[in-house]
Motif scaffolding. Structure first.
Motif, PDB file in Angstrom:
ATOM      1  N   ASP A   1      41.114  37.650  43.391  1.00 48.07           N
ATOM      2  CA  ASP A   1      42.509  37.689  43.876  1.00 48.07           C
ATOM      3  C   ASP A   1      43.379  38.707  43.139  1.00 48.07           C
ATOM      4  N   ARG A   2      42.770  39.732  42.580  1.00 49.14           N
ATOM      5  CA  ARG A   2      43.525  40.808  41.940  1.00 49.14           C
ATOM      6  C   ARG A   2      42.655  42.061  41.972  1.00 49.14           C
ATOM      7  N   PHE A   3      43.241  43.187  42.399  1.00 52.59           N
ATOM      8  CA  PHE A   3      42.420  44.363  42.692  1.00 52.59           C
ATOM      9  C   PHE A   3      43.006  45.643  42.112  1.00 52.59           C
ATOM     10  N   ASP A   4      43.789  45.520  41.066  1.00 54.31           N
ATOM     11  CA  ASP A   4      44.382  46.701  40.443  1.00 54.31           C
ATOM     12  C   ASP A   4      44.130  46.681  38.940  1.00 54.31           C
ATOM     13  N   ARG A   5      44.613  47.737  38.252  1.00 53.91           N
ATOM     14  CA  ARG A   5      44.512  47.859  36.798  1.00 53.91           C
ATOM     15  C   ARG A   5      43.065  47.711  36.333  1.00 53.91           C
ATOM     16  N   GLU A   6      42.811  46.832  35.348  1.00 53.70           N
ATOM     17  CA  GLU A   6      41.459  46.724  34.790  1.00 53.70           C
ATOM     18  C   GLU A   6      40.456  46.162  35.793  1.00 53.70           C
ATOM     19  N   ASN A   7      40.950  45.552  36.864  1.00 49.94           N
ATOM     20  CA  ASN A   7      40.047  45.010  37.877  1.00 49.94           C
ATOM     21  C   ASN A   7      39.342  46.100  38.685  1.00 49.94           C
ATOM     22  N   LEU A   8      39.797  47.321  38.572  1.00 50.25           N
ATOM     23  CA  LEU A   8      39.144  48.424  39.274  1.00 50.25           C
ATOM     24  C   LEU A   8      37.726  48.654  38.766  1.00 50.25           C
TER      25      LEU A   8
END
Length: 619
Positions: free
Chosen positions: A17-24
């Motif tokens: 449920d999160r797809f930006d910053r370190e989640n890339l």
């Protein structure tokens, strides 16, 4: 509003449920449902670029979520990278690092969340334990017990961590009416209004795009009508909902949305217009499903509250209440709980502190190991066997009772037979400094062997020895609170000319292994501070024995030699069996007689100094 950063501590290679910053940099992505606060970065250019050059990165979600997502053209680039998983079906997923080739295998199970169409919880099982990510969920009390895959057989799975939807984990929201209760109240209000005329219209002022379908379907069935919405695109792949919605304005129930913030739009005006197709003005009331507003009330209210001339608030929630969350956590009993939403007016520290009481205490659930019993068995008859082979220990009669070390209790010795000619292993007796008595009921194998040897040798004597008619003093007589009678204090007993050796007394072969048979060991000198395990009475008895042994050595040096026909090997006293110290006896010594003991006791009672005559040492 979700504040979850996307990574779980146990499995940082996946993002939820999160797809930006370190989640890339994640190897796989998971989407619990299609609400904007759980889709941050999902259509970002950086993630789009990553997918263009990746062969292994996938987005995992439910079938309904996949259809809802792809119904929006902005997410069309995900089409070849979405994998829809079956609900309540464990699936093996391999996370692959495309640079190094490293692989990590996880078993992921989608569980119903009850939040909105397609919403799921993710149960992740792998090398770092079982973890549950709830996303947004609404489960009533007792629902967790009905989810089969939260169980392993008849017990709840051991869940290490729960990443929790804590939207309403606040005592202000202790109890929220169920959806059925809210539906019943809304149905009554709608019935009363639309029955007045065909120009009386109800507007459901719904904030979110998904989640109110429960109201749409039930109200549509109740009033045999369809609910007006702005677009049908999002419902095209959901036929069970599509039949209850329409874009035709000629209906008395609307759920169309304003293009701007509805807080500033008058409740008397519909987003699609305020007049009928023939120009007749509509009489409109608005019903705004809400929960946060009710949580700010200081007094108890009804499920529906009138807030204006034509506006109402209905307590309708997508999220579990405070009491429902507590029921959910009490059933699962996870070790760690991490809040993914911070309630309004609270801080992360506040919520974390509230959740501490719901975490399982690992120390209290530690595994307790219980002894299974001793290995040795009582054998009815002796057989020849090799000392190094322990197979004979597991055959024969029933197991002996479990032997334990007890604190300051009188213990009954239990012995096992053994071959008298069998060599015993070299043993080492540790110094006991605690306030314990070394009970014969112990699990130590060396102590069992020593007790076995003493039992067999207890009634044996040397060929030239003659048994003494007297019995040695017992420890019970030294510590009894009653006054000893003359018969008890005048037992005939004399110092023995020969005393059992250390190896005979304790079963240890240490002296015989390193000295010649003809050699005599000197009497050891036992100081008062030999160990905290010795009491004062034990120390006195040791000194009296040393004194008697010293007399025997002095007589031998002077040329006085006792007759060998009266040598006597005394039976080990109870103190020698159960004492924390094994003291080797002096060769050719004898046990003090009653006169010696009476003289010793008299001098001790008078406070006189007692000095041994050999190896002089004063008490």
């Amino acid at each position: 509003m979700s504040s979850f950063a996307g990574r779980m501590k146990e499995y940082p290679n996946m993002s939820l449920d999160r797809f930006d910053r370190e989640n890339l940099h994640a190897r796989a992505y998971f989407l619990s449902h299609c609400h904007k606060d759980h889709m941050k970065g999902l259509k970002g250019p950086q993630l789009k670029r990553k997918l263009k050059f990746s062969l292994t990165v996938k987005l995992y979600c439910s079938f309904v979520t996949k259809e809802l997502l792809l119904s929006n053209p902005k997410y069309a680039f995900w089409k070849d990278h979405i994998v829809a998983l079956e609900l309540e079906s464990p699936t093996l997923i391999t996370l692959i690092d495309e640079a190094s080739g490293e692989r990590e295998e996880l078993v992921v199970t989608l569980l119903p969340a009850g939040h909105c169409p397609g919403s799921v919880m993710f149960l992740v099982e792998g090398a770092q334990g079982t973890v549950l990510y709830t996303g947004d969920f609404r489960l009533a009390k007792g629902d967790a017990s009905r989810i089969e895959l939260l169980h392993s057989g008849s017990r709840v799975k051991d869940i290490k961590s729960v990443y929790l939807d804590s939207t309403f984990y606040d005592p202000r929201f202790y109890k929220i009416p169920s959806r059925e209760t809210c539906l019943h109240a809304i149905r009554g209000l709608v019935q009363d209004w639309v029955s007045r005329s065909v120009y009386h219209t109800v507007w459901l002022n719904c904030k979110a795009a998904y989640g109110y379908e429960y109201l749409f379907t039930n109200l549509g069935d109740e009033f045999h009508t369809q609910i007006h919405v702005k677009s049908l695109d999002m419902f095209k792949k959901m036929p069970e909902i599509l039949s209850h919605v329409t874009t035709d304005r000629a209906t008395q129930i609307h759920a169309c949305r304003h293009p701007k913030d509805e807080e500033f739009v008058p409740a008397s005006r519909l987003p699609c217009g305020s007049s009928a197709s023939d120009g007749t003005p509509l009489s409109i009331i608005s019903i705004k499903p809400s929960t946060m507003w009710f949580g700010e009330r200081t007094q108890r209210t009804k499920v529906i509250v009138r807030t204006g001339a034509s506006s109402y608030r209905a307590c309708f929630s997508f999220h579990s209440s405070y009491s429902e969350i507590k029921d959910f956590l009490s059933y699962l009993q996870p070790i760690n709980i991490y809040p993914s939403v911070i309630p309004i007016g609270r801080t992360h520290a506040d919520v974390t502190e509230l959740l501490k009481s719901m975490c399982r205490d690992v120390s209290s659930s530690a595994v307790i190991y219980r002894p299974l019993g001793t290995l040795k068995r009582t054998r009815p008859e002796q057989h020849t066997h090799d000392v190094d082979c322990a197979d004979w220990l597991f055959e024969g009669a029933d197991l002996a009772p479990v032997r334990k070390r007890v604190m300051m209790q009188e213990a009954t010795p239990t012995t096992l037979p053994n071959r008298p000619d069998e060599p015993l292993p070299l043993t080492h007796i540790p110094l006991i400094t605690g306030d314990y008595m070394d009970c014969t009921e112990s699990n130590d194998d060396d102590e069992e062997e020593r007790d076995l040897e003493e039992e067999e040798r207890g009634g044996e004597r040397d060929e030239g020895s003659v048994s003494n008619s007297g019995t040695p003093p017992r420890w019970e007589e030294f510590f009894t609170t009653e006054i000893l009678t003359e018969s008890q204090t005048s037992q005939p007993h004399s110092c023995s000319h020969t005393s059992p050796s250390h190896s005979t007394l304790t079963g240890s072969q240490t002296p015989e292994l390193f000295v010649d048979d003809s050699a005599k060991l000197p009497s050891p000198s036992i100081p008062l501070s030999a160990g905290r395990g010795l009491s004062q009475a034990e120390s006195m008895l040791i000194q009296s024995e040393d004194r008697c042994q010293g007399d025997a050595l002095t007589n031998l040096d002077a040329g006085g030699e006792e007759s060998g026909s009266h040598t006597h090997q005394s039976e080990p006293t109870e103190s020698q069996v159960s004492s924390d110290f094994d003291i080797p006896s002096t060769p050719d010594s004898h046990t003090p007689g009653p006169d010696d003991l009476s003289d010793l006791y008299r001098r001790l009672a008078a406070g006189e100094e007692v000095i041994t005559r050999t190896g002089s040492q004063s008490l």
